[in-house]
Motif scaffolding. Structure first.
Motif, PDB file in Angstrom:
ATOM      1  N   GLU A   7      32.783  43.259 -30.168  1.00 11.60           N
ATOM      2  CA  GLU A   7      32.574  42.757 -28.812  1.00 11.60           C
ATOM      3  C   GLU A   7      32.249  41.265 -28.816  1.00 11.60           C
ATOM      4  OE1 GLU A   7      29.805  45.220 -26.754  1.00 11.60           O
ATOM      5  OE2 GLU A   7      30.685  47.046 -27.512  1.00 11.60           O
ATOM      6  N   ALA A   8      33.237  40.447 -29.069  1.00 16.22           N
ATOM      7  CA  ALA A   8      33.037  39.003 -29.004  1.00 16.22           C
ATOM      8  C   ALA A   8      32.940  38.561 -27.546  1.00 16.22           C
ATOM      9  CB  ALA A   8      34.183  38.276 -29.700  1.00 16.22           C
ATOM     10  N   SER A   9      32.260  37.450 -27.333  1.00 12.46           N
ATOM     11  CA  SER A   9      32.129  36.925 -25.980  1.00 12.46           C
ATOM     12  C   SER A   9      33.467  36.407 -25.478  1.00 12.46           C
ATOM     13  CB  SER A   9      31.101  35.788 -25.971  1.00 12.46           C
ATOM     14  OG  SER A   9      31.070  35.154 -24.730  1.00 12.46           O
ATOM     15  N   ASP A  10      33.701  36.557 -24.175  1.00 12.34           N
ATOM     16  CA  ASP A  10      34.945  36.084 -23.571  1.00 12.34           C
ATOM     17  C   ASP A  10      34.625  35.438 -22.220  1.00 12.34           C
ATOM     18  OD1 ASP A  10      37.471  35.572 -22.706  1.00 12.34           O
ATOM     19  OD2 ASP A  10      38.035  37.663 -22.367  1.00 12.34           O
ATOM     20  N   SER A  11      34.772  34.127 -22.152  1.00 16.91           N
ATOM     21  CA  SER A  11      34.513  33.419 -20.898  1.00 16.91           C
ATOM     22  C   SER A  11      35.788  32.870 -20.276  1.00 16.91           C
ATOM     23  CB  SER A  11      33.535  32.265 -21.153  1.00 16.91           C
ATOM     24  OG  SER A  11      34.090  31.331 -22.062  1.00 16.91           O
ATOM     25  N   THR A  12      36.944  33.333 -20.761  1.00 18.13           N
ATOM     26  CA  THR A  12      38.209  32.754 -20.296  1.00 18.13           C
ATOM     27  C   THR A  12      38.488  33.049 -18.831  1.00 18.13           C
ATOM     28  OG1 THR A  12      39.411  34.706 -21.085  1.00 18.13           O
ATOM     29  CG2 THR A  12      39.213  32.845 -22.606  1.00 18.13           C
ATOM     30  N   GLU A  13      37.888  34.117 -18.305  1.00 21.93           N
ATOM     31  CA  GLU A  13      38.142  34.471 -16.910  1.00 21.93           C
ATOM     32  C   GLU A  13      37.006  34.050 -15.981  1.00 21.93           C
ATOM     33  OE1 GLU A  13      39.934  38.257 -15.988  1.00 21.93           O
ATOM     34  OE2 GLU A  13      40.136  38.694 -18.131  1.00 21.93           O
ATOM     35  N   SER A  14      36.049  33.305 -16.518  1.00 23.16           N
ATOM     36  CA  SER A  14      34.880  32.954 -15.703  1.00 23.16           C
ATOM     37  C   SER A  14      35.261  32.195 -14.441  1.00 23.16           C
ATOM     38  CB  SER A  14      33.892  32.132 -16.534  1.00 23.16           C
ATOM     39  OG  SER A  14      33.260  32.937 -17.509  1.00 23.16           O
ATOM     40  N   ALA A  15      36.171  31.246 -14.568  1.00 18.68           N
ATOM     41  CA  ALA A  15      36.523  30.430 -13.401  1.00 18.68           C
ATOM     42  C   ALA A  15      37.081  31.289 -12.274  1.00 18.68           C
ATOM     43  CB  ALA A  15      37.526  29.351 -13.797  1.00 18.68           C
ATOM     44  N   SER A  16      38.008  32.192 -12.600  1.00 18.69           N
ATOM     45  CA  SER A  16      38.599  33.027 -11.553  1.00 18.69           C
ATOM     46  C   SER A  16      37.580  34.023 -11.004  1.00 18.69           C
ATOM     47  CB  SER A  16      39.825  33.767 -12.098  1.00 18.69           C
ATOM     48  OG  SER A  16      39.458  34.681 -13.114  1.00 18.69           O
ATOM     49  N   ARG A  17      36.687  34.509 -11.859  1.00 15.91           N
ATOM     50  CA  ARG A  17      35.686  35.462 -11.392  1.00 15.91           C
ATOM     51  C   ARG A  17      34.684  34.787 -10.461  1.00 15.91           C
ATOM     52  NH1 ARG A  17      34.894  38.894 -17.111  1.00 15.91           N
ATOM     53  NH2 ARG A  17      36.896  39.992 -16.913  1.00 15.91           N
ATOM     54  N   VAL A  18      34.309  33.569 -10.772  1.00 15.36           N
ATOM     55  CA  VAL A  18      33.399  32.848  -9.892  1.00 15.36           C
ATOM     56  C   VAL A  18      34.041  32.606  -8.528  1.00 15.36           C
ATOM     57  CG1 VAL A  18      32.262  30.618  -9.527  1.00 15.36           C
ATOM     58  CG2 VAL A  18      32.030  31.796 -11.718  1.00 15.36           C
ATOM     59  N   GLU A  19      35.325  32.257  -8.514  1.00 18.87           N
ATOM     60  CA  GLU A  19      36.004  32.030  -7.232  1.00 18.87           C
ATOM     61  C   GLU A  19      36.102  33.315  -6.417  1.00 18.87           C
ATOM     62  OE1 GLU A  19      36.732  29.257  -5.668  1.00 18.87           O
ATOM     63  OE2 GLU A  19      35.685  28.345  -7.367  1.00 18.87           O
ATOM     64  N   ARG A  20      36.365  34.427  -7.082  1.00 20.85           N
ATOM     65  CA  ARG A  20      36.411  35.702  -6.369  1.00 20.85           C
ATOM     66  C   ARG A  20      35.032  36.069  -5.827  1.00 20.85           C
ATOM     67  NH1 ARG A  20      38.877  38.566 -11.298  1.00 20.85           N
ATOM     68  NH2 ARG A  20      38.089  40.492 -10.363  1.00 20.85           N
ATOM     69  N   LEU A  21      33.990  35.753  -6.600  1.00 23.95           N
ATOM     70  CA  LEU A  21      32.639  36.016  -6.120  1.00 23.95           C
ATOM     71  C   LEU A  21      32.336  35.147  -4.911  1.00 23.95           C
ATOM     72  CD1 LEU A  21      29.844  37.265  -6.269  1.00 23.95           C
ATOM     73  CD2 LEU A  21      29.247  35.602  -8.061  1.00 23.95           C
ATOM     74  N   ARG A  22      32.750  33.890  -4.927  1.00 24.39           N
ATOM     75  CA  ARG A  22      32.500  33.017  -3.771  1.00 24.39           C
ATOM     76  C   ARG A  22      33.157  33.564  -2.503  1.00 24.39           C
ATOM     77  NH1 ARG A  22      33.157  28.024  -7.532  1.00 24.39           N
ATOM     78  NH2 ARG A  22      30.987  27.370  -7.815  1.00 24.39           N
ATOM     79  N   GLU A  23      34.341  34.118  -2.640  1.00 29.29           N
ATOM     80  CA  GLU A  23      35.001  34.718  -1.484  1.00 29.29           C
ATOM     81  C   GLU A  23      34.196  35.909  -0.984  1.00 29.29           C
ATOM     82  OE1 GLU A  23      37.269  35.685   1.640  1.00 29.29           O
ATOM     83  OE2 GLU A  23      37.351  33.808   0.484  1.00 29.29           O
ATOM     84  N   SER A  24      33.665  36.714  -1.909  1.00 35.50           N
ATOM     85  CA  SER A  24      32.843  37.852  -1.532  1.00 35.50           C
ATOM     86  C   SER A  24      31.555  37.388  -0.847  1.00 35.50           C
ATOM     87  CB  SER A  24      32.513  38.689  -2.772  1.00 35.50           C
ATOM     88  OG  SER A  24      31.795  39.862  -2.437  1.00 35.50           O
ATOM     89  N   LEU A  25      31.013  36.260  -1.295  1.00 30.87           N
ATOM     90  CA  LEU A  25      29.808  35.719  -0.668  1.00 30.87           C
ATOM     91  C   LEU A  25      30.083  35.266   0.758  1.00 30.87           C
ATOM     92  CD1 LEU A  25      28.253  33.584  -3.573  1.00 30.87           C
ATOM     93  CD2 LEU A  25      27.764  35.951  -2.935  1.00 30.87           C
ATOM     94  N   ARG A  26      31.226  34.646   0.982  1.00 32.67           N
ATOM     95  CA  ARG A  26      31.584  34.221   2.347  1.00 32.67           C
ATOM     96  C   ARG A  26      31.656  35.433   3.269  1.00 32.67           C
ATOM     97  NH1 ARG A  26      34.490  30.128  -0.586  1.00 32.67           N
ATOM     98  NH2 ARG A  26      36.270  31.509  -0.943  1.00 32.67           N
ATOM     99  N   GLN A  27      32.214  36.517   2.762  1.00 32.43           N
ATOM    100  CA  GLN A  27      32.302  37.731   3.574  1.00 32.43           C
ATOM    101  C   GLN A  27      30.919  38.314   3.863  1.00 32.43           C
ATOM    102  OE1 GLN A  27      34.953  40.421   1.551  1.00 32.43           O
ATOM    103  NE2 GLN A  27      36.649  38.953   1.498  1.00 32.43           N
ATOM    104  N   ALA A  28      29.989  38.092   2.935  1.00 35.12           N
ATOM    105  CA  ALA A  28      28.623  38.600   3.124  1.00 35.12           C
ATOM    106  C   ALA A  28      27.767  37.659   3.961  1.00 35.12           C
ATOM    107  CB  ALA A  28      27.961  38.824   1.769  1.00 35.12           C
ATOM    108  N   GLY A  29      28.272  36.477   4.278  1.00 35.03           N
ATOM    109  CA  GLY A  29      27.552  35.545   5.122  1.00 35.03           C
ATOM    110  C   GLY A  29      26.486  34.741   4.418  1.00 35.03           C
ATOM    111  N   VAL A  30      26.657  34.522   3.097  1.00 32.84           N
ATOM    112  CA  VAL A  30      25.699  33.698   2.356  1.00 32.84           C
ATOM    113  C   VAL A  30      26.449  32.592   1.629  1.00 32.84           C
ATOM    114  CG1 VAL A  30      23.966  35.504   2.072  1.00 32.84           C
ATOM    115  CG2 VAL A  30      25.786  35.275   0.367  1.00 32.84           C
ATOM    116  N   ASP A  31      25.704  31.542   1.240  1.00 38.66           N
ATOM    117  CA  ASP A  31      26.313  30.391   0.583  1.00 38.66           C
ATOM    118  C   ASP A  31      26.281  30.489  -0.934  1.00 38.66           C
ATOM    119  OD1 ASP A  31      26.659  28.796   3.063  1.00 38.66           O
ATOM    120  OD2 ASP A  31      24.466  28.877   3.071  1.00 38.66           O
ATOM    121  N   GLY A  32      25.344  31.231  -1.452  1.00 39.54           N
ATOM    122  CA  GLY A  32      25.198  31.340  -2.899  1.00 39.54           C
ATOM    123  C   GLY A  32      24.621  32.686  -3.278  1.00 39.54           C
TER     124      GLY A  32
END
Length: 606
Positions: A7-32
Motif C-alpha cells: 500500500e504505497a501512497s498515491d497522491s496523483t488524483e489529489s487535484a481532481s479529488r479536491v476539485e470534486r470536493l469543492r463542487e460538493s461543498l458548493r452544493q452544501a452551501g459552505v466555502d470550505g
C-alpha cells in the motif's frame, strides 16, 4: 502474514479529488471543509472506510488534518511526519503546515475571514469544535456542522464499514468481571453528578464488557458505542453481524444490544432533563448536539473507563510479564539471525517478515499463539530510519547495507498482553557519529528507566530526563518519550504518557514505553524502546516520601557495537550491565544453539 507491504501512497488524483470536493461543498452551501484523520470514535485506529484524509491527500500518517478552501488547500501534521508528508502529498495541491507552529485554528483566523467552513460533527470532538468555532468567530466567519459529509458524496469507491467478529475476553486474562467494572463507572458518574455517559472509545467499550474485536488493523477493537445510565441496564450499540450466537448470549446477561444507528434516538430519549457526562477530548461533537437538542445538560468529564483501564490489575500485569518474555525471546532470536546475514543480503521487507516468523514460532511453542502485530512494523534502514513513523512498501524497500544503521520498531498482540519494542543495530560497523548519537539516546532511556519519583508525578515531569543528554549537544527529537500500552488492546493508550504534553499522573499499574530517539534527515535514525511498569517504590531509610519507580518489562539486548562507552558514566554502565545480565537470565533458557550463543555474547558486560 499480518502485515501487507503493497500500500504505497498515491497522491496523483489529489487535484481532481479536491476539485470534486469543492463542487460538493458548493452544493452544501459552505466555502470550505475540514478533513481530519478520524472516525466517529476519534481514535488513532480507524478502518479503511474512514480514512478520508488518505483518500484526499495521499498522506498515510496516523495524525493529520486537511483544510480545503475555495482557492487553496493545506495539510497540517506534527513533527513526526514533516519528512513523510513532503514525500507523500502533492505540494502543488496542498500547502504543508506544522500543526504545532501553525495550528488549524490560527490558520483559519488568517485565511478564512468571512467564510463558512463546514465540518462533519461526528469527526471532531466537543473540545475541537469549541476551539474551531471560536477561531471562525474571530475570523468573522461561521463554523457549520453539516448533516452529511460532503467528501463521502464524491468518494465513489469508498470501502464498506468493517464487520469484524467479536470475541469474549476471558477473566483469566481480563482479571476483573464486567459487572465490577460497571460499578466503578457508575460510581464515577455519581461523583460527577451525572445520570449517564456515552463510552465512545472502542478500547473503553472492549475493556468494560470484556470483549475484543477485529474491525481495525492490528488492534482488537470492536467499533461500537455504549450508553451507560446511572440506574438501569447499559446499551451496547454494535452491528449485530459482528456477534456470534454465543457472544450475543453472554453479552445479553449484562447489556442490551442495539444497532449503531439507534444511538442518537436512544441518547435523545435518555438525555431529556438529564445530565450526561461526555469526555470533551474524546466524544464527537454530534453527541453534544443530541444531548442539548433533547433538553439535556452535558457534563464535562473524562471517559470513566479510561483511567481504570490504564491501571493494570494483577492478572494483566502478570500477563504482560509473560508476553514480554515470549516476545523478548522471539526478538532476540531474530536479531541473532539478522547478525548472521551478510550486509546487503536482507532488505527491510525481508527483515519484517522474518521477525513476524519468529514471533509466530515462539508464540506457538509457548502455547500462546501470535494473534496479530500490534502495529505495522517500522523496518527502516539508512535514511528511511530518519522517518520516525516510516512504513516500508514495495516501492520504498531498501537493502540493509554495510555501514548503515537499521531501526526496527515492532510489537505483538497476544491474549495475555500487548508488546512494543524498538532496537537500532549496526549493519557491519556504524559511523562514529551514529555511535555517539546512539549513546546519547541510550543515556536518556536509562535515565527514565532508573527514575524514582514522588507519588503524583506527571509524565511531563519525567520527559526532560530522556532529552537532557541530547539537549546538551544541541539535539532533540520531535515525538514523545513514552506512551501508554493496553492489555491485548491498543498499543497507544491514554491518559498516561511521558512527553511534553503528558499531564496525566503516572500511577501504579500503568505501563508506558521509554523510547527516546534521534533522527538525521537523509542519513540515519535511532530509537531505543523498552516498556516499563509503574510500581510503588520501597521507602528509603530515613526518608518520608511515598514514591514510584519502574519495573522493566522488555528483555532484549541493546547493540553493544552501537555504544560509545566513554560517553556513559559509571551508573549508566552498571545499569546496562545489570540489564543485560537479566536478559541472559530470563531469555537464555528460551533459546538454544546459535541464538543462545549469540545472546551470551550480546549481553557481555561493557
Amino acid at each position: 502474514m499480518f502485515q501487507s507491504f503493497d500500500e504505497a501512497s498515491d497522491s496523483t488524483e489529489s487535484a481532481s479529488r479536491v476539485e470534486r470536493l469543492r463542487e460538493s461543498l458548493r452544493q452544501a452551501g459552505v466555502d470550505g471543509f475540514v478533513v481530519p484523520r478520524a472516525d466517529e470514535h476519534q481514535g488513532e485506529y480507524i478502518p479503511a472506510s474512514a480514512d478520508r484524509l488518505r483518500w484526499l491527500t495521499g498522506f498515510t500518517g496516523s495524525a493529520g488534518t486537511a483544510l480545503v478552501l475555495p482557492a487553496s488547500a493545506a495539510i497540517f501534521v506534527d513533527g513526526r511526519y514533516t519528512v513523510q508528508v513532503r514525500a507523500q502529498v502533492d505540494a502543488a495541491v496542498f500547502l504543508i503546515e506544522s500543526s504545532v507552529d501553525t495550528p488549524l485554528g490560527a490558520y483559519l483566523r488568517e485565511h478564512a475571514k468571512g467564510l463558512r467552513i463546514g465540518i462533519d460533527p461526528w469527526l471532531h470532538t466537543v473540545g475541537e469544535v469549541a476551539a474551531l468555532r471560536t477561531a471562525m468567530a474571530d475570523a468573522g466567519g461561521e463554523l457549520v456542522a453539516l448533516k452529511h459529509n460532503p467528501l463521502d458524496r464524491v468518494w465513489q469507491d469508498r470501502p464498506l464499514p468493517p464487520k469484524g467478529l467479536v470475541s469474549l475476553h476471558p477473566i483469566t486474562y481480563a482479571g476483573r468481571a464486567s459487572d465490577e467494572k460497571l460499578d466503578e463507572i457508575r460510581a464515577a458518574l455519581a461523583k460527577a453528578g451525572a445520570g449517564a455517559t456515552v463510552l465512545t472509545d472502542p478500547s473503553s467499550v472492549a475493556w468494560t464488557f470484556n470483549i475484543r474485536g477485529s474491525d481495525v488493523p492490528h488492534t482488537p477493537l470492536p467499533l461500537s458505542f455504549a450508553l451507560i445510565p446511572q440506574d438501569g441496564r447499559p446499551t451496547l450499540f454494535i452491528d449485530a453481524d459482528k456477534l456470534r450466537e454465543e457472544v450475543a448470549g453472554a453479552l445479553a446477561a449484562l447489556v442490551d444490544i442495539a444497532a449503531p444507528d439507534a444511538l442518537e434516538p436512544a441518547l435523545a430519549r435518555l438525555a431529556s432533563g438529564q445530565r450526561v457526562m461526555l469526555d470533551h477530548a474524546l466524544a464527537a461533537d454530534r453527541l453534544r448536539e443530541v444531548v442539548e437538542g433533547a433538553g439535556g445538560t452535558v457534563v464535562a468529564g473524562t471517559d470513566p473507563a479510561r483511567l481504570p483501564r490504564a491501571r493494570k490489575n494483577a492478572v494483566e500485569i502478570e500477563g504482560a510479564r509473560r508476553a514480554h518474555l515470549r516476545d523478548g525471546a522471539a526478538v532476540s532470536a531474530f536479531l541473532s539471525w539478522l547478525d548472521a546475514q551478510a550486509p546487503g543480503t536482507v532488505d527491510e521487507i525481508g527483515a519484517a517478515e522474518a521477525l513476524e516468523g519468529f514471533r509466530t514460532r515462539f508464540g506457538e511453542a509457548d502455547g500462546q499463539p501470535l494473534r496479530d502485530l500490534s502495529f505495522d512494523t517500522i523496518s527502516a534502514s539508512g535514511p528511511n530510519a530518519a522517518l520516525p513513523h516510516y512504513r516500508v512498501n514495495r516501492q520504498s524497500n531498501r537493502v540493509l547495507g554495510r555501514g548503515e544503521v537499521f531501526l526496527i520498531d515492532s510489537g505483538a498482540q497476544y491474549l495475555d498482553g500487548t508488546t512494543d519494542i524498538t532496537r537500532t543495530v549496526a549493519i557491519g560497523e556504524a559511523s562514529e557519529e551514529a555511535r555517539i548519537k546512539f549513546t546519547l539516546v541510550l543515556k536518556g532511556m536509562i535515565a527514565v528507566a532508573r527514575a524514582r519519583f514522588p507519588v503524583g508525578t506527571r509524565g511531563i515531569d519525567l520527559d526532560p530526563l530522556a532529552r537532557l543528554a541530547l539537549w546538551r549537544t544541541g539535539c532533540d527529537y520531535a515525538h514523545g518519550t513514552g506512551h501508554g500500552i493496553g492489555s491485548y488492546l491498543a498499543v497507544h493508550e491514554g491518559p498516561q504518557s511521558i512527553s511534553k504534553r503528558g499531564m496525566a499522573v503516572l500511577e501504579a499499574g500503568m505501563i508506558v514505553s521509554d523510547e527516546p530517539g534521534y533522527y538525521r534527515e537523509g542519513a540515519f535514525g535511532i530509537r531505543i524502546e523498552n516498556l516499563i511498569l509503574v510500581r510503588p517504590a520501597e521507602r528509603i531509610a530515613g526518608g518520608d516520601l511515598d514514591a514510584h519507580d519502574f519495573e522493566t518489562l522488555t528483555f532484549v539486548p541493546i547493540d553493544r557495537r552501537m555504544i560509545a562507552p566513554d560517553h556513559l558514566d559509571d551508573g549508566e554502565r552498571a545499569w546496562l550491565d545489570a540489564y543485560h545480565a537479566e536478559v541472559l537470565e530470563k531469555i537464555g533458557p528460551r533459546l538454544d544453539g546459535e541464538a543462545k550463543a549469540w545472546l551470551q555474547a550480546a549481553t557481555r558486560p561493557l
